[in-house]
Write an enzyme that holds these catalytic residues in place. Structure first.
Site, PDB file in Angstrom:
ATOM      1  CB  THR A 142      70.136 -27.798-134.826  1.00  0.00           C
ATOM      2  OG1 THR A 142      70.480 -28.478-133.613  1.00  0.00           O
ATOM      3  CG2 THR A 142      71.152 -26.707-135.098  1.00  0.00           C
ATOM      4  CG  ASP A 173      23.236 -40.522-123.959  1.00  0.00           C
ATOM      5  OD1 ASP A 173      22.472 -41.475-123.742  1.00  0.00           O
ATOM      6  OD2 ASP A 173      22.910 -39.336-123.812  1.00  0.00           O
ATOM      7  CG  ASP A 228      22.700 -35.256-124.426  1.00  0.00           C
ATOM      8  OD1 ASP A 228      22.491 -35.555-123.228  1.00  0.00           O
ATOM      9  OD2 ASP A 228      22.031 -35.711-125.361  1.00  0.00           O
ATOM     10  CD  GLU A 286      68.371 -26.745-122.538  1.00  0.00           C
ATOM     11  OE1 GLU A 286      69.348 -26.679-121.783  1.00  0.00           O
ATOM     12  OE2 GLU A 286      68.317 -27.511-123.527  1.00  0.00           O
TER      13      GLU A 286
END
Length: 918
Positions: free
Chosen positions: A733, A338, A634, A296
């Protein structure tokens, strides 16, 4: 439309129209003229063509995204488990499982809503207002109302609102957002080459770009989605990001778990019934198997652990927008980077000045040209920034550092004319009033005299020179020209950008200020002053980062809009093995097969003069080969490739909003070394995900084994563990220790191993063997042994009643509690065993992860609360354990860890010995 375009501009008459056709014909097709449109016509066309904005086609559907989390394979299994719990008459358990489903769904939904808004960000590149000629009058109009046929006026500093063709004037335009070219270009009205790509047309301007100098009028031929910016937006939209490797692997894990759980249920439910289990017991058994097989806490644990990686990357200068990208970074095999600002500092500097005669005094005329033939401005005080072209800023800084006055107002006050840098001519020239040092250009200052200052590429300036300043001006000989060219070649060979400087004294016609100058008359009979070599230095930390890439098996390609030789020299300086230059034109001429063969060659490449399509094709070709690709960018032109890449990396300082929104990761320092640090962090994150998957999976065996024993015995052996106790383990736990494993430091040598393959999953056969066949099996034997020791010591025998009201019921509760506590104890040993995959625990240190120690302390405290607090005892069916049972459980963590430590030691020995000799 001409070659290099993807469509045609919208024609008012919907005819086939070409931007490259004669201007008069284009105006006729657009039914416009120098006086622009009328207001009525502009409004009519606005209805026809739509507003000058970029729109997103689809809308996010939050409802569908949320519902998807409730039908995930793990969620479906839990729905079945909750239904069985209600049928079996345990509504508390049913509602507890539903609460787990809702928690998991909400966490996953929040993760998925890390939405990307690249196309919306493109809208920011359209200015809010524009200056247009309507009804023959110059006026400011909303940029969204521009239509084809409008005549717009563009001035210095304006952001251009639509694609247009210049009617008159000339501009200096920053096209870097579209082309990646670091230098501003000149656009001027006049004939254009019909064979050239649209973006290279000398009389065309584009929306989203910026005018850095000059004034001009242009007729609009494309707006909104029909513009070049709109075309890139469409590419970005079509390039929707795919699921990351981690997302695909988690999906496979979910289906694997579902198959195992259903398979076990289908196989053992009839067996339990045949063995004599009642129908309610059979449902309890089925519910237990499903809950025991479904981890779970897996999805929220992965989510939170990746969030830890995101925070760690943020500290190192990388902001990650999608959690799963952390793992993708770890599987990166190729980086397409780049050049400017990523490998280099993005700060040009003058490295060397050569003059025909040596000495500091000889450079003074060169410095005067650097200042006079310049439109940049240096920062004047705290908080201000340099303004202008990086090359011109570098020239001003050099001049200022050597004592030359660089005041902008002084320069502009002296200037009579300016001929801006023209890429076709490769030079720039100004005509100025004479200064105190201009007598060195040929004659002493005179009130009616002017001085021409010119700079540019040596091959563009040297042919215009007839004299040379060699102490005093003299005739320029062929020997002087040969010597100058030799110096130029030597500087170029060092990777420097070379500029030549020249000047001459002239007289304004009639001595009148404001007279018109003709460029061809001004740029002649110049006096050569010298050369300068400029350099954009690599970032000092990049060579080490490149070396780390090579050590870890990463390939680095340089993809830039700049000149190939410049990029090649930078690549050499930072240690890249890129010795082959491939231009965008070369790529465009290649078939997909040829491009794939080129990239499969194993060498690092430099892709120069790259267009958005070029970059996109490179990314697609690499991904087709199975590479996991990280791409830096960019500008607006980088957005499609950033979205298509497995990891899009945008520059935070110099990057555009478009690039930042399209990318998965943003570098706050624009530094290539940060990408490598992110790859290392990604590998660490992947290893840590494997660690807690191992940790969680290892407990499935001791959780499933009690139910199998119960079913196989036909109920003769009472159920050693309850379903609620399993939930207490899975969600109570084990959660904090699992999260703490996500904070483990990287194992030694994490960057010395080759990258993982695209299809290499988190779960492999070795992990499953280690989880189920080693750690899980040992834990199952230990906890079932503890169960039988407690129960048998109380007088139990197979088939004896242990239900409520019987003499053995108290002992049975203690026995199931011993099973629960035994699993918790084994979890402690598994947590320390999972900290390393190959190395010994001693190499990383027992106390090097304080969060794990705290998690283990919480685990013990939580288990103690369930065992010894009466309110929790009634809910979870536990009972207080005596000291003898606690002593029995005490060695469990050391046994589990010790068995795994011996297994890893044997594996290291086999690896160190290598293959046996033949």
């Amino acid at each position: 439309m001409g070659e290099g375009t993807t469509g045609r501009p919208p024609s008012v008459e919907d005819e086939e129209t070409s931007v490259h056709e004669p201007l008069a014909l284009l105006l006729a097709h657009l039914r416009s003229g120098p006086g622009g449109l009328t207001h009525r016509e502009a409004e009519r066309r606005l209805v026809v063509f739509g507003p000058n904005v970029l729109r997103r086609r689809g809308k996010r559907r939050f409802g569908r995204a949320l519902v998807r989390q409730f039908v995930h394979p793990l969620a479906l299994l839990l729905w079945v488990a909750s239904l069985l719990a209600f049928v079996a008459g345990t509504p508390v358990l049913g509602w507890a499982i539903i609460a787990v489903i809702v928690l998991n769904a909400l966490l996953a939904f929040v993760q998925e809503q890390q939405a990307e808004r690249a196309v919306e960000a493109l809208v920011a590149y359209l200015p809010q207002e524009a200056t247009a000629v309507r009804d023959g009058v110059r006026q400011v109009v909303p940029a969204a109302t521009l239509v084809p046929g409008d005549v717009v006026i563009i001035d210095e500093g304006d952001r251009i609102s639509a694609d247009g063709r210049l009617l008159d004037g000339s501009l200096e335009v920053d096209l870097s957002a579209l082309t990646g070219e670091s230098l501003a270009v000149t656009r001027a009205a006049g004939p254009t080459d019909a064979r050239a790509a649209l973006v290279e047309a000398q009389d065309v301007v584009f929306s989203g770009t910026t005018c850095t100098g000059g004034t001009a009028r242009a007729v609009v031929f494309a707006t909104g989605a029909h513009s070049e910016l709109g075309r890139i937006a469409a590419l970005s939209e079509r390039g929707a990001p795919e699921a990351s490797p981690l997302e695909r692997q988690v999906r496979r894990i979910a289906w694997l778990i579902a198959a195992v759980a259903l398979g076990v249920g289908v196989a053992f439910l009839p067996l339990g019934t045949l063995a004599g289990l009642s129908l309610p017991d059979a449902f309890v058994f089925a519910t237990g198997l499903l809950v025991a097989n479904v981890p779970e806490g897996l999805l929220p644990t992965i989510t939170l652990a990746l969030a830890v990686g995101v925070r760690a990357l943020a500290v190192r200068g990388a902001l990650v927008k999608r959690l799963s990208a952390v793992e993708t970074l770890g599987s990166t095999t190729t980086i397409c980077t780049d050049k400017t600002g990523t490998l280099t500092t993005n700060s040009m500097q003058v490295l060397e000045v050569w003059t025909p005669r040596e000495g500091d005094a000889a450079t003074r005329p060169v410095r005067e040209v650097m200042v006079a033939c310049n439109t940049a401005d240096l920062a004047g005080g705290p908080g201000s920034v340099d303004e202008g072209d990086p090359t011109e800023i570098a020239l001003l800084r050099y001049a200022a550092d050597t004592g030359t006055d660089v005041d902008l107002s002084r320069r502009e006050g002296r200037r009579r004319a300016i001929f801006r840098f023209d890429p076709r001519l490769a030079r720039m020239t100004t005509v100025d009033d004479t200064g105190e040092s201009d007598e060195q250009a040929g004659s002493p200052p005179h009130p009616e005299q002017l001085v021409v200052h010119s700079k540019g590429a040596p091959e563009a300036v040297l042919p215009l020179c007839t004299r040379v300043l060699d102490g005093a001006p003299r005739i320029l000989t062929e020997a002087d020209r040969a010597r100058t060219r030799a110096v130029q070649e030597a500087l170029t060979a060092r990777g420097l950008r070379v500029l030549a400087f020249a000047s001459r004294v002239t007289v304004a016609p009639g001595g009148r200020r404001g007279v018109e100058f003709a460029r061809e008359e001004v740029e002649r009979d110049l006096c050569l002053l010298g050369l300068a070599g400029l350099h954009d230095p690599p970032r000092p930390e990049v060579p080490a980062a490149v070396a780390a890439c090579h050590e870890s098996g990463l390939t680095v390609h340089v993809v830039t809009g700049d000149h190939g030789q410049t990029a090649a020299e930078v690549a050499r300086e930072v240690g890249l093995r890129a010795d082959r230059i491939v231009t965008g034109t070369d790529v465009a001429a290649m078939s997909e097969e040829r491009l794939g063969e080129l990239l499969a060659g194993g060498q690092e490449l430099i892709f120069a003069r790259s267009s958005p399509e070029t970059k996109l094709r490179i990314v697609d070709a690499l991904r087709h080969r199975g590479e996991v690709v990280a791409v830096t960018g960019d500008g607006v032109n980088d957005a499609p490739a950033l979205r298509r890449a497995d990891i899009g990396v945008a520059m935070g300082r110099t990057g555009t909003d478009v690039a930042r929104e399209a990318a998965t990761m943003v570098l706050t320092d624009d530094n290539f070394a940060t990408i490598v640090a992110a790859v290392e962090e990604g590998r660490r994150a992947f290893d840590n995900v494997r660690k807690f998957v191992l940790y969680i999976f290892a407990h499935a065996v001791p959780e499933v084994a009690p139910f199998l024993l119960f079913a196989l015995s036909g109920g003769a052996v009472p159920l050693p563990l309850t379903v609620l106790q399993i939930l207490a383990i899975d969600l109570g736990t084990e959660t904090l220790p699992a999260l703490a494993l996500g904070r483990e430091p990287a194992e030694p040598g994490v960057m010395a191993r080759p990258p993982r393959g695209r299809h290499e999953g988190i779960i492999d056969r070795r992990l499953l063997w280690r989880a189920w066949g080693l750690l899980g099996l040992v834990s199952a034997v230990l906890v079932l042994g503890a169960f039988f020791v407690v129960l048998v010591s109380a007088g139990w025998h197979p088939g004896a009643a242990t239900g409520p009201g019987t003499a053995l019921h108290g002992s049975y509760l203690q026995a199931t509690t011993a099973t629960f506590a035994g699993i918790v104890a084994c979890q402690l040993g598994t947590a320390f065993a999972a900290r390393t995959d190959h190395a010994s625990l001693r190499t990383v240190g027992i106390f090097s992860n304080p969060l794990l120690l705290a998690g283990c302390a919480f685990e013990i405290a939580f288990a103690a609360a369930l065992i010894y607090l009466p309110p929790l005892q009634r809910v979870f069916g536990t009972a207080a354990l005596p000291g003898s049972v606690l002593l029995l459980l005490l060695p469990f963590p050391f046994i589990v860890w010790g068995v795994d430590e011996i297994s890893r030691w044997r594996r290291r020995r086999r690896r160190d010995r290598g293959p046996a000799p033949r």
